[in-house]
Design an enzyme around this catalytic site. Sequence first.
Site, short mmCIF file in Angstrom:
data_model
loop_
_atom_site.label_atom_id
_atom_site.label_comp_id
_atom_site.label_asym_id
_atom_site.label_seq_id
_atom_site.Cartn_x
_atom_site.Cartn_y
_atom_site.Cartn_z
N GLU A 89 -36.16 1.04 -9.48
CA GLU A 89 -36.54 0.34 -10.70
C GLU A 89 -37.59 -0.74 -10.47
O GLU A 89 -37.52 -1.80 -11.09
CB GLU A 89 -35.27 -0.25 -11.32
CG GLU A 89 -34.57 -1.34 -10.48
CD GLU A 89 -33.50 -0.81 -9.54
OE1 GLU A 89 -33.55 0.37 -9.17
OE2 GLU A 89 -32.61 -1.60 -9.16
N HIS A 117 -32.32 5.42 -16.86
CA HIS A 117 -31.61 4.52 -15.95
C HIS A 117 -32.55 3.43 -15.41
O HIS A 117 -32.26 2.24 -15.48
CB HIS A 117 -30.99 5.32 -14.80
CG HIS A 117 -30.24 4.49 -13.82
ND1 HIS A 117 -28.88 4.23 -13.95
CD2 HIS A 117 -30.64 3.82 -12.72
CE1 HIS A 117 -28.50 3.45 -12.95
NE2 HIS A 117 -29.55 3.18 -12.18
N GLU A 118 -33.68 3.87 -14.89
CA GLU A 118 -34.62 2.91 -14.30
C GLU A 118 -35.16 1.96 -15.37
O GLU A 118 -35.38 0.78 -15.12
CB GLU A 118 -35.75 3.61 -13.56
CG GLU A 118 -35.31 4.66 -12.52
CD GLU A 118 -34.24 4.19 -11.57
OE1 GLU A 118 -34.14 2.97 -11.31
OE2 GLU A 118 -33.46 5.05 -11.09
N HIS A 126 -32.77 -0.80 -16.09
CA HIS A 126 -32.84 -1.84 -15.07
C HIS A 126 -33.84 -2.95 -15.42
O HIS A 126 -33.77 -4.04 -14.88
CB HIS A 126 -33.25 -1.26 -13.72
CG HIS A 126 -32.10 -0.80 -12.87
ND1 HIS A 126 -31.05 -1.63 -12.53
CD2 HIS A 126 -31.85 0.38 -12.26
CE1 HIS A 126 -30.21 -0.97 -11.75
NE2 HIS A 126 -30.66 0.26 -11.58
N GLU A 181 -25.78 -2.17 -11.20
CA GLU A 181 -25.67 -0.73 -11.44
C GLU A 181 -24.67 -0.33 -12.52
O GLU A 181 -24.89 0.65 -13.22
CB GLU A 181 -25.36 0.00 -10.12
CG GLU A 181 -26.48 -0.13 -9.09
CD GLU A 181 -27.84 0.37 -9.56
OE1 GLU A 181 -27.91 1.08 -10.58
OE2 GLU A 181 -28.84 0.02 -8.91
N ASP A 229 -26.69 0.04 3.15
CA ASP A 229 -27.08 1.45 3.03
C ASP A 229 -25.93 2.39 3.42
O ASP A 229 -25.83 3.50 2.93
CB ASP A 229 -28.29 1.76 3.92
CG ASP A 229 -29.55 1.09 3.40
OD1 ASP A 229 -29.63 0.84 2.19
OD2 ASP A 229 -30.45 0.80 4.22
N TYR A 233 -21.65 1.93 -9.72
CA TYR A 233 -22.22 2.56 -10.91
C TYR A 233 -21.12 2.97 -11.88
O TYR A 233 -21.10 2.56 -13.04
CB TYR A 233 -22.99 3.84 -10.53
CG TYR A 233 -24.23 3.64 -9.71
CD1 TYR A 233 -25.49 3.81 -10.28
CD2 TYR A 233 -24.17 3.33 -8.36
CE1 TYR A 233 -26.65 3.66 -9.53
CE2 TYR A 233 -25.33 3.18 -7.60
CZ TYR A 233 -26.56 3.34 -8.19
OH TYR A 233 -27.70 3.19 -7.45
ZN LIG Z 1 -29.81 1.86 -10.60
#
Ligand SMILES: [Zn+2]
Length: 621
Positions: A289, A313-314, A317, A336, A393, A401
């Site tokens: 994003e 979605h992006e 953001h 998220e 990560d 989410y």
């Molecule tokens: Zn996202």
Amino acid sequence: MAPVDPHSYTDSAHPLTTHVSLSLYFDFPSSTIHAAALLNLSSPYTGQLSLDARSLTVHGVLDPQTLAPLPFTLSPPDAVKGSLLSVALDSHASVLILYSTSPDSSALQWLSPPQTFNKTHPFVYTQCQSIHARSVFPCQDTPAARICYSAKLNVPRELSAVMSARHSGRRDPVAGDVSEGFKKVDSAAALNFESLWCGDGRVVEEFVMEQPIPPYLFAFAVGELGSREVGPRTRVYAENVAAVLDSAASEFAGTEDMVRQGEKLFGEYPWERFDLLVLPPSFPYGGMENPRMVFLTPTVIKGDASGAQVVAHELAHSWTGNLITNINNEHFWLNEGFTRYAERRIVEVVQGEERAILSMGIGWRTLNEAMERFKDNMEFTKLKTNQEGIDPDNVYSQVPYEKGFQFLARIERQIGRPAFDEFIKKYIENFKFKSIDTDTFLEFLKANVPGIEKEVDLKLWTEGTGIPPDAYEPVSDLYTTIVSLANEFKLGRMPREDEVANWRGQEWELYLENLPKCVEASQVLALDARYRMSESKDYEVKVAFLQMAISSKCRDYYPEVEKTLKEVGRMKYLRPLYTALVQGSGNEEEKILAKRLFAEARECYHPIAQGVVESILAKHL
Ligand SMILES: [Zn+2]
């Protein structure tokens, strides 16, 4: 003196950086950037200033006014945080750092011409989330420290640059661009810098970002780029290959509708432009994003609704994540969960309720799978997590989410949509351009929705493990039909062609997600013989199918697994396929295959994806 973020050396007693000016010289043959970074602090400081750095060579640190050298130390790297760059300041409010990146900078992927679409020019791009901006420039690499920036990118003339910032010009390089400081620093890179900068065949692209962003939203790409206009504030960029640009332009033609829908929900779009950049297939995420310019995997271009859902979605953001940001990765759900909720609200309007419910259904399955993945490490089934010593990560999952979505949907069910919409608008207005934690959100919720804590167990939702009992599995006729067809497969019945005649990628994805992971090899073959999923152009479908084929030891499909793992680098596909190959017992052949494939495909993955696959292999081999 206290850390503000488990993933950063930033100290709460130090002034924060407010602005960074960068001069970046891109040396493609050595996959290196030679650079100067001028950091301005919110107030003068005396003492040791702590900055984050990862695999940077620091040539010198200077007082930008006098060019006097400032003493500094660079610690050996910590496995998660990288190195502490400690600079001795004496009433300084700014600091100039001359440095070079390393070819293995974790944010940067340098693609040689054969790794690109056009095959003739190199390409480089960033992925700074969560904690990789520090491998591009030394900084207080925490979302708690929001920065504005300006940047000069010196690139070969045949290439162009884009950034998550306003483009302010393209011109010839001049000697005055180069910091005088470079001449004062005694190192090979420094001595050559001015002649490099002004060399033949170079051009400077300038950018400015006037709105304060967390460092993980710093982004650029350099390559032979082209673009297509798709809306009043949207242009699609990609490598300058007509087929790629045309298919991207048609896939994202509806973007402006979504931006308007986002504005209805959240208020005015705050970043002026909403451009899209389609990257080469190695891009490790579905989308990133980056403000003003979202970065996207080319796997979302498939001519159906789900590509637009990634863009939704992006886009969401732009408000939740970019405007209001989690203060550190322990509160990632604030980015998220809100964004998944907003994405589905946008999808509901532009694609219809049925699509939104299918998306929720797929989310419900992935949430349950994430719970299974973390069954021995329940900390990461919480919304608010403890990430001390943890590489974000390695614990990236759908929990923030989908559990975050469920939490917000639960509040919405309690107070009704109109009241919840009003609450969201107020929340955004109140915290825009701020970085906040879970408790701040909860306090604001309780203050604005009196008595909510008596109706919804806020502590259980944010601090508890697993899926709370008042979470909600979505229902619609289509969803129920797909799930019951999947259940019938377990009893040996395959769906008839008339039952699936109108199915698109998402229906198949949901169907496959609901099948047992491991079935008889003959069932896998029969399903594919009828519906050809192993050849699907839709990677969501293809990868879900191949995952089942691997778990069922249906080895006929291993050549297709190999092909897939070598042509895409999106972690959403790498993670399940490599995991299916290496986990469990009695799969020695699969483990050998995984090792070989990774050795051969590694170069095609972004460093973040390389690290994730390495950790999957290390856990099981
Ligand atoms: Zn996202």
